[in-house]
Each structure stands twice: as structure tokens, then as C-alpha cells.
Design a protein around this motif. Structure first.
Motif, PDB file in Angstrom:
ATOM      1  N   GLY A 315      -8.026  14.265  79.596  1.00 13.64           N
ATOM      2  CA  GLY A 315      -6.917  15.061  80.119  1.00 13.64           C
ATOM      3  C   GLY A 315      -5.943  14.323  81.005  1.00 13.64           C
ATOM      4  N   TYR A 316      -6.066  13.013  81.139  1.00 16.98           N
ATOM      5  CA  TYR A 316      -5.128  12.261  81.971  1.00 16.98           C
ATOM      6  C   TYR A 316      -3.800  12.069  81.245  1.00 16.98           C
ATOM      7  CZ  TYR A 316      -8.895  11.319  85.244  1.00 16.98           C
ATOM      8  OH  TYR A 316      -9.896  11.465  86.168  1.00 16.98           O
ATOM      9  N   SER A 317      -2.734  11.964  82.023  1.00 19.72           N
ATOM     10  CA  SER A 317      -1.384  11.884  81.468  1.00 19.72           C
ATOM     11  C   SER A 317      -0.839  10.461  81.561  1.00 19.72           C
ATOM     12  CB  SER A 317      -0.466  12.847  82.232  1.00 19.72           C
ATOM     13  OG  SER A 317       0.857  12.783  81.742  1.00 19.72           O
ATOM     14  N   PHE A 318      -0.047  10.096  80.566  1.00 19.48           N
ATOM     15  CA  PHE A 318       0.518   8.746  80.465  1.00 19.48           C
ATOM     16  C   PHE A 318       2.043   8.833  80.409  1.00 19.48           C
ATOM     17  CE2 PHE A 318      -3.745   8.485  79.038  1.00 19.48           C
ATOM     18  CZ  PHE A 318      -4.177   7.181  79.180  1.00 19.48           C
ATOM     19  N   GLY A 319       2.713   7.825  80.958  1.00 19.73           N
ATOM     20  CA  GLY A 319       4.163   7.766  80.918  1.00 19.73           C
ATOM     21  C   GLY A 319       4.657   6.367  80.601  1.00 19.73           C
ATOM     22  N   PHE A 320       5.961   6.254  80.362  1.00 21.53           N
ATOM     23  CA  PHE A 320       6.586   4.980  80.012  1.00 21.53           C
ATOM     24  C   PHE A 320       7.337   4.451  81.216  1.00 21.53           C
ATOM     25  CE2 PHE A 320       9.916   2.321  78.057  1.00 21.53           C
ATOM     26  CZ  PHE A 320       9.127   1.531  77.236  1.00 21.53           C
ATOM     27  N   ILE A 321       7.249   3.137  81.431  1.00 20.76           N
ATOM     28  CA  ILE A 321       7.851   2.494  82.604  1.00 20.76           C
ATOM     29  C   ILE A 321       9.062   1.666  82.179  1.00 20.76           C
ATOM     30  CG2 ILE A 321       7.433   0.942  84.541  1.00 20.76           C
ATOM     31  CD1 ILE A 321       4.429   1.589  84.169  1.00 20.76           C
ATOM     32  N   GLU A 322      10.169   1.871  82.865  1.00 22.06           N
ATOM     33  CA  GLU A 322      11.370   1.080  82.589  1.00 22.06           C
ATOM     34  C   GLU A 322      11.248  -0.291  83.243  1.00 22.06           C
ATOM     35  OE1 GLU A 322      13.432   2.297  80.522  1.00 22.06           O
ATOM     36  OE2 GLU A 322      12.732   4.377  80.531  1.00 22.06           O
ATOM     37  N   GLY A 323      11.890  -1.284  82.638  1.00 24.84           N
ATOM     38  CA  GLY A 323      11.848  -2.639  83.178  1.00 24.84           C
ATOM     39  C   GLY A 323      10.867  -3.507  82.416  1.00 24.84           C
ATOM     40  N   ASP A 324      11.247  -4.762  82.177  1.00 24.90           N
ATOM     41  CA  ASP A 324      10.447  -5.680  81.363  1.00 24.90           C
ATOM     42  C   ASP A 324       9.553  -6.567  82.219  1.00 24.90           C
ATOM     43  OD1 ASP A 324      12.073  -4.597  79.473  1.00 24.90           O
ATOM     44  OD2 ASP A 324      13.011  -6.477  78.848  1.00 24.90           O
ATOM     45  N   MET A 325       8.395  -6.911  81.675  1.00 26.73           N
ATOM     46  CA  MET A 325       7.582  -8.024  82.174  1.00 26.73           C
ATOM     47  C   MET A 325       7.659  -9.150  81.154  1.00 26.73           C
ATOM     48  SD  MET A 325       4.091  -6.629  83.945  1.00 26.73           S
ATOM     49  CE  MET A 325       4.124  -5.501  85.341  1.00 26.73           C
ATOM     50  N   TRP A 326       7.268 -10.342  81.591  1.00 28.88           N
ATOM     51  CA  TRP A 326       7.322 -11.518  80.724  1.00 28.88           C
ATOM     52  C   TRP A 326       5.925 -12.042  80.442  1.00 28.88           C
ATOM     53  CZ3 TRP A 326      11.410 -14.689  83.960  1.00 28.88           C
ATOM     54  CH2 TRP A 326      12.640 -14.023  83.933  1.00 28.88           C
ATOM     55  N   GLU A 327       5.688 -12.378  79.205  1.00 28.27           N
ATOM     56  CA  GLU A 327       4.451 -13.068  78.834  1.00 28.27           C
ATOM     57  C   GLU A 327       4.778 -14.150  77.816  1.00 28.27           C
ATOM     58  OE1 GLU A 327       1.264 -10.466  77.661  1.00 28.27           O
ATOM     59  OE2 GLU A 327       1.087  -9.574  79.660  1.00 28.27           O
ATOM     60  N   LYS A 328       3.749 -14.838  77.344  1.00 23.66           N
ATOM     61  CA  LYS A 328       3.935 -15.915  76.372  1.00 23.66           C
ATOM     62  C   LYS A 328       3.205 -15.594  75.085  1.00 23.66           C
ATOM     63  CE  LYS A 328       4.763 -19.745  79.542  1.00 23.66           C
ATOM     64  NZ  LYS A 328       5.053 -18.860  80.684  1.00 23.66           N
ATOM     65  N   SER A 329       3.794 -16.013  73.993  1.00 26.08           N
ATOM     66  CA  SER A 329       3.124 -15.930  72.697  1.00 26.08           C
ATOM     67  C   SER A 329       2.108 -17.065  72.592  1.00 26.08           C
ATOM     68  CB  SER A 329       4.150 -16.048  71.569  1.00 26.08           C
ATOM     69  OG  SER A 329       5.069 -14.976  71.627  1.00 26.08           O
ATOM     70  N   PRO A 330       1.146 -16.963  71.665  1.00 25.29           N
ATOM     71  CA  PRO A 330       0.216 -18.081  71.466  1.00 25.29           C
ATOM     72  C   PRO A 330       0.967 -19.368  71.170  1.00 25.29           C
ATOM     73  CG  PRO A 330      -0.548 -16.127  70.308  1.00 25.29           C
ATOM     74  CD  PRO A 330       0.833 -15.809  70.809  1.00 25.29           C
ATOM     75  N   PHE A 331       0.367 -20.490  71.564  1.00 23.19           N
ATOM     76  CA  PHE A 331       1.012 -21.784  71.400  1.00 23.19           C
ATOM     77  C   PHE A 331       0.692 -22.433  70.053  1.00 23.19           C
ATOM     78  CE2 PHE A 331       0.562 -22.326  76.293  1.00 23.19           C
ATOM     79  CZ  PHE A 331       1.554 -21.382  76.480  1.00 23.19           C
ATOM     80  N   THR A 332      -0.457 -22.078  69.476  1.00 24.64           N
ATOM     81  CA  THR A 332      -0.888 -22.720  68.230  1.00 24.64           C
ATOM     82  C   THR A 332      -1.236 -21.669  67.192  1.00 24.64           C
ATOM     83  OG1 THR A 332      -3.245 -22.761  68.822  1.00 24.64           O
ATOM     84  CG2 THR A 332      -1.883 -24.619  69.565  1.00 24.64           C
ATOM     85  N   ILE A 333      -1.208 -22.070  65.935  1.00 19.76           N
ATOM     86  CA  ILE A 333      -1.566 -21.156  64.844  1.00 19.76           C
ATOM     87  C   ILE A 333      -3.015 -20.709  64.988  1.00 19.76           C
ATOM     88  CG2 ILE A 333      -1.971 -21.045  62.351  1.00 19.76           C
ATOM     89  CD1 ILE A 333       0.537 -22.712  61.970  1.00 19.76           C
ATOM     90  N   ALA A 334      -3.888 -21.616  65.405  1.00 24.92           N
ATOM     91  CA  ALA A 334      -5.302 -21.259  65.568  1.00 24.92           C
ATOM     92  C   ALA A 334      -5.463 -20.146  66.598  1.00 24.92           C
ATOM     93  CB  ALA A 334      -6.112 -22.485  65.971  1.00 24.92           C
ATOM     94  N   ASP A 335      -4.746 -20.236  67.721  1.00 18.71           N
ATOM     95  CA  ASP A 335      -4.820 -19.191  68.745  1.00 18.71           C
ATOM     96  C   ASP A 335      -4.189 -17.889  68.250  1.00 18.71           C
ATOM     97  OD1 ASP A 335      -6.268 -20.514  70.643  1.00 18.71           O
ATOM     98  OD2 ASP A 335      -4.550 -21.156  71.834  1.00 18.71           O
ATOM     99  N   PHE A 336      -3.107 -17.998  67.501  1.00 16.85           N
ATOM    100  CA  PHE A 336      -2.465 -16.818  66.917  1.00 16.85           C
ATOM    101  C   PHE A 336      -3.454 -16.070  66.030  1.00 16.85           C
ATOM    102  CE2 PHE A 336       0.053 -14.529  63.788  1.00 16.85           C
ATOM    103  CZ  PHE A 336       1.127 -14.027  64.522  1.00 16.85           C
ATOM    104  N   LEU A 337      -4.180 -16.814  65.187  1.00 14.32           N
ATOM    105  CA  LEU A 337      -5.166 -16.193  64.301  1.00 14.32           C
ATOM    106  C   LEU A 337      -6.314 -15.576  65.087  1.00 14.32           C
ATOM    107  CD1 LEU A 337      -5.349 -18.920  61.493  1.00 14.32           C
ATOM    108  CD2 LEU A 337      -4.173 -16.717  61.387  1.00 14.32           C
ATOM    109  N   ARG A 338      -6.800 -16.286  66.107  1.00 12.91           N
ATOM    110  CA  ARG A 338      -7.903 -15.748  66.919  1.00 12.91           C
ATOM    111  C   ARG A 338      -7.486 -14.466  67.644  1.00 12.91           C
ATOM    112  NH1 ARG A 338      -9.615 -21.318  67.650  1.00 12.91           N
ATOM    113  NH2 ARG A 338      -8.021 -21.638  69.264  1.00 12.91           N
ATOM    114  N   GLN A 339      -6.263 -14.462  68.142  1.00 11.09           N
ATOM    115  CA  GLN A 339      -5.770 -13.276  68.851  1.00 11.09           C
ATOM    116  C   GLN A 339      -5.721 -12.073  67.924  1.00 11.09           C
ATOM    117  OE1 GLN A 339      -1.468 -12.741  69.688  1.00 11.09           O
ATOM    118  NE2 GLN A 339      -2.055 -12.894  71.862  1.00 11.09           N
TER     119      GLN A 339
END
Length: 479
Positions: A315-339
Motif C-alpha cells: 500500500g505504499y505510494s510512489f512518485g516521480f522526481i524532477e531533475g537528473d542524476m548522472w551515472e556511467k554506462s559499462p566500459f566494456t562489452i563484457a561488463d555490458f553483457l554481465r549487467q
């Protein structure tokens, strides 16, 4: 200043209208190219003369062709949610301002804990990002906060009133046997470890997550409104330092997914009914402690999705937050596949969990099985022209709608990322990046299919760690 604000608002509304027209146009173009705009009775001479598919191709091949065509409908709920999110809400919103409070609000604003969970393998990355994020908090005017790093091994973090390091004891075990990140998160909630009050708030971050002034303003607005217990916002992957441009462009669709599906489900349904991410999660402490992360091995691989659905079922409620955070994509194909492998395996465990009521798992189940069957449905691209079959017009139009939404999301995700990028690019470079982002999609989907097949044939209780320590990797010259 007011006139400038009005002009900017008008521009963003205009961009949104152009965006809506482009999205609809992409879908209509795909329907037109597939012949879906023909009248139902306007069949070609070849179709009239065509023998029954069952007689022409044989039972086994025809059955296979029908199955893989119908399986595409599993993507329909996800495509519909993305379409509605991208159309109903401004796709190019104004980012929240960095000025947060008046002096009086400083005193009454609840305490915020920015919590980072790490194995401790990349201590310098964590230390550097804590310093950057603290500086952002100070610049934004946030005062009542702390950073809490929860780690399996000490990273020698310099602690003070705004920084705390928690080392999870090696012999610590939860009641249900939770593993990996869930185990660490549950350790923080234990009575003799937790230092937060129930009306405080936690902002969950990954090791490489960077705050922005905009997201802090969004977090403050979300908490002060007091309407929801949990929230999430948009994460982009092309800011700060880009290590692998191709994989960063492959992640552009995740930005579109945040603005589409995630925004729609959190603003309209107020629950992550199709899943959400494990970072940029805002939690009320009392609510998080009640739901907990102690859900055994099944809830430990995709702990974010498991937690979200279980909280919604309570029964808990969820909402959407304005404003971006920054992250990084995987650096290698192997990590991309594992993710990607871990995501699929963890989500399969979630949708098969009997602890979450079925009605809360159905839509996520459609998404997960759409992903799991992608190696089959992808064959439609090659088999449909060679082995045409007579099938419901609804299936044809739905397939075009799904394909049109996905194609456009890849384009929009890149535009949305670089429009708000700290590395401002000109219109020419933006168009070049957008075209490049579209061009790499065959590579992206090929990698996704490899990860899916890998995930389906390997054990599902593993938690792969992706290396996002930029200090050990060569940085791309092309932002």
C-alpha cells in the motif's frame, strides 16, 4: 527575467509538440511500410492466390511462425506505457533550479541520508564521488544531510558529521539469508546500526552516481510535498567523463524509458508496476524499514524491483522526481553483457516469487518474458518477409506500434541526454550523435540477445559487479 522564463517555457512546449508529432510519425511510417494502412479487404492478388500457410509451409514451420509473431504482443504493455509517458508529460521539461530554500525552511526540512552501497573494490572512485556530491549539496544550499557508505571492506573514508562509513561484518546474516546488496542494505536498517528517524529520508546511489543541483531541488520538492513514500527520477549517462561512447549511446534508450514508462507508472499509477532502478531511489526511512530488504536469495539479485513491487503490494505510494542524476554506462562489452544478464536473471526471480501478489507481478512479467523471448521474436525481421502468414490485423498493427515506439525511443533518448548535457554540443554535433546512436542499435540488440541467452542457461543467483572506475579506464575524446 519573467519574459525569458515565458519564452523558455514556450520553447519547451513547442519542442514537446514536435516530439509528439515525430513519435506518431515514426509509428505511422512503420505501419505504412508494412502495408498496415491498407483497407482490410484490399488484399493483393498474391494474397488471394496464396495457399493456406499451414499447407504451404507445413505444420511445424507455420506453428513456429505464428508463435513468434504472437509473442511480440508481450511488448505491448511496455510500449504503451512508454508512449503515454512520452506524450502526456513534457518530454523536455525545465530542470529544477539550484536555489532550494528560504532560511526558515532550512530549520524544518527533514534529514536526508545519501546512501552508497559498495563491495569496496574501487575505494578511490567512491571517495572522489563523495567529495563531488558533498560540494553539489553545499552549492545547492542543502544543510541537513549525510553521506553513508556501506561497504564489505573498509575504504578508509575520512568520516565527519556529514560522512559515515559502515563496514558490514563478514559474519552478518539476515533472517531470510539475503545476499549481495540486499544484505548490506538490510544491515543498515538493523536497530543497533540504523541512526535515522522514521521521518528521515534515504537517497540510494550507486558508486558512480553524481548528484546535480537540479536533482537536489527535485528531491527537496518531492519530500516537502509529502505525498509519497518512495520516488525515482531520470538518470543520464553522457555527462562527466564518457569512457565508451558506443555503449553510452546504447544506454540512451534507458533515458527514454525513464521519461516514458517510469514517469507514467509513478505519476499515474503511483507504483513501479513494471520495475524501476536501484539508484536515484528516494525512500522514507520508516517505510523502507517496514518493507525491508530481507527477502532471501530470490529477492537479492534484482533487489530494486523486488522491493518496489513488495512495497506497492503493502500500500505504499510512489512518485516521480524532477531533475537528473548522472551515472556511467559499462566500459566494456563484457561488463555490458554481465549487467544485462543479471537484470534478466534477477527479474525472472522476482516475477516468479509467490511472496508478491500475482496482480502486482503480471505487467512486469510481460516485460520480462518479452525480454526472455527476444531471441525468438527478433527472427521476425528475417522470417516475416520470407514466410508471410495471414494473421490478425491487430497483431500486425500492434507489432508496428511496438517497433515504432522502440525506434523513436532510441532517437529521443540521445536527444534528451545531450540536450541537457553539461558538455554542451552544437546542433550539428547533436544530429551526428543522434544518427550514430541510431546506427549502433543493431549492435546493442545483438549484445542484448547474447546476454539473454547467457542469462537463460546459467545459474540465476549470481550478482555481477560492473567496473565503473573511470580512473582505471581510458576516457573517450568524444563526449
Amino acid at each position: 527575467m519573467r519574459n525569458i522564463s515565458i519564452i523558455n517555457s514556450f520553447k519547451r512546449e513547442l519542442f514537446h509538440l514536435i516530439h509528439c508529432a515525430a513519435l506518431a510519425g515514426t509509428i505511422v511510417l512503420l505501419i505504412s511500410l508494412s502495408g498496415g494502412l491498407r483497407e482490410p479487404n484490399a488484399t493483393t492478388f498474391e494474397a488471394k492466390e496464396m495457399l493456406s500457410s499451414w499447407k504451404q509451409y507445413g505444420f511445424l514451420l507455420t506453428a513456429f511462425l505464428y508463435i513468434i509473431r504472437i509473442l511480440t504482443l508481450l511488448c505491448l504493455p511496455m510500449a504503451l506505457f512508454n508512449f503515454l509517458g512520452l506524450v502526456l508529460f513534457n518530454a523536455f521539461p525545465d530542470q529544477p533550479k539550484s536555489k532550494v530554500y528560504s532560511g526558515r525552511e532550512h530549520v524544518t526540512f527533514p534529514f536526508v541520508c545519501f546512501r552508497v552501497v559498495t563491495k569496496g573494490d574501487f575505494p578511490q572512485l567512491v571517495r572522489n564521488n563523495i567529495l563531488k556530491n558533498k560540494q553539489t549539496c553545499e552549492e545547492s544550499g542543502l544543510e541537513h544531510y549525510t553521506f553513508e557508505v556501506v561497504t564489505d571492506k573498509s575504504i578508509s573514508l575520512v568520516t565527519n558529521e556529514n560522512v559515515r562509513e559502515l563496514v558490514v561484518p563478514g559474519d552478518y546474516a539476515t533472517k531470510s539469508g539475503a545476499l549481495y546488496k540486499s544484505r548490506a542494505l538490510q544491515y543498515c536498517l538493523e536497530k543497533d546500526v540504523n541512526s535515522l528517524n522514521d521521518d528521515d529520508w534515504i537517497v540510494h546511489l550507486d558508486e558512480e552516481t553524481l548528484l546535480t543541483n537540479g536533482c537536489i531541488k527535485g528531491i527537496v520538492n518531492f519530500i516537502c510535498e509529502g505525498k509519497h513514500h518512495f520516488g525515482q527520477g531520470v538518470i543520464t549517462y553522457n555527462n562527466d567523463q564518457v569512457v565508451n561512447l558506443i555503449l553510452t549511446l546504447c544506454d540512451s534508450i534507458r533515458v527514454a524509458d525513464d521519461m516514458g514508462k517510469v514517469q507514467f507508472q509513478l505519476k499515474v499509477m503511483h507504483m513501479p508496476i513494471m520495475g524501476w532502478k536501484g539508484s536515484y531511489v528516494i525512500s522514507n526511512v520508516g517505510a523502507e524499514r517496514h518493507v525491508s530488504f530481507d527477502h532471501g536469495p530470490r529477492g537479492s539479485v534484482a533487489e530494486d524491483a523486488y522491493f518496489g513491487l513488495l512495497a506497492a503490494s503493502k500500500g505504499y505510494s510512489f512518485g516521480f522526481i524532477e531533475g537528473d542524476m548522472w551515472e556511467k554506462s559499462p566500459f566494456t562489452i563484457a561488463d555490458f553483457l554481465r549487467q544485462r544478464k543479471r537484470w534478466l536473471q534477477g527479474l525472472l526471480l522476482v516475477v516468479h516469487s509467490s511472496e508478491i501478489p500475482l496482480r502486482f507481478r503480471i505487467l512486469l512479467g510481460c516485460c520480462v518474458y518479452a525480454t526472455a523471448t527476444a531471441p525468438l521474436t527478433a527472427l521476425n525481421v528475417f522470417l516475416q518477409p520470407c514466410f508471410p502468414i495471414q494473421i490478425s490485423r491487430f497483431v500486425d498493427l500492434s507489432g508496428c506500434f511496438i517497433g515504432g515506439v522502440i525506434i523513436y525511443m532510441n532517437l529521443y533518448g540521445t536527444l534528451r541526454s545531450y540536450t541537457y548535457s553539461v558538455n554542451h554540443v552544437g546542433i550539428g554535433k547533436l544530429l551526428l550523435l543522434t544518427m550514430l546512436g541510431f546506427a549502433v542499435q543493431p549492435v546493442k540488440y545483438s549484445l542484448e540477445i547474447i546476454a539473454i541467452l547467457w542469462g537463460l542457461v546459467t545459474p540465476k543467483n549470481e550478482f555481477a559487479i560492473v567496473d565503473k572506475n573511470v580512473l582505471r579506464n581510458e576516457i573517450s575524446k568524444f563526449p
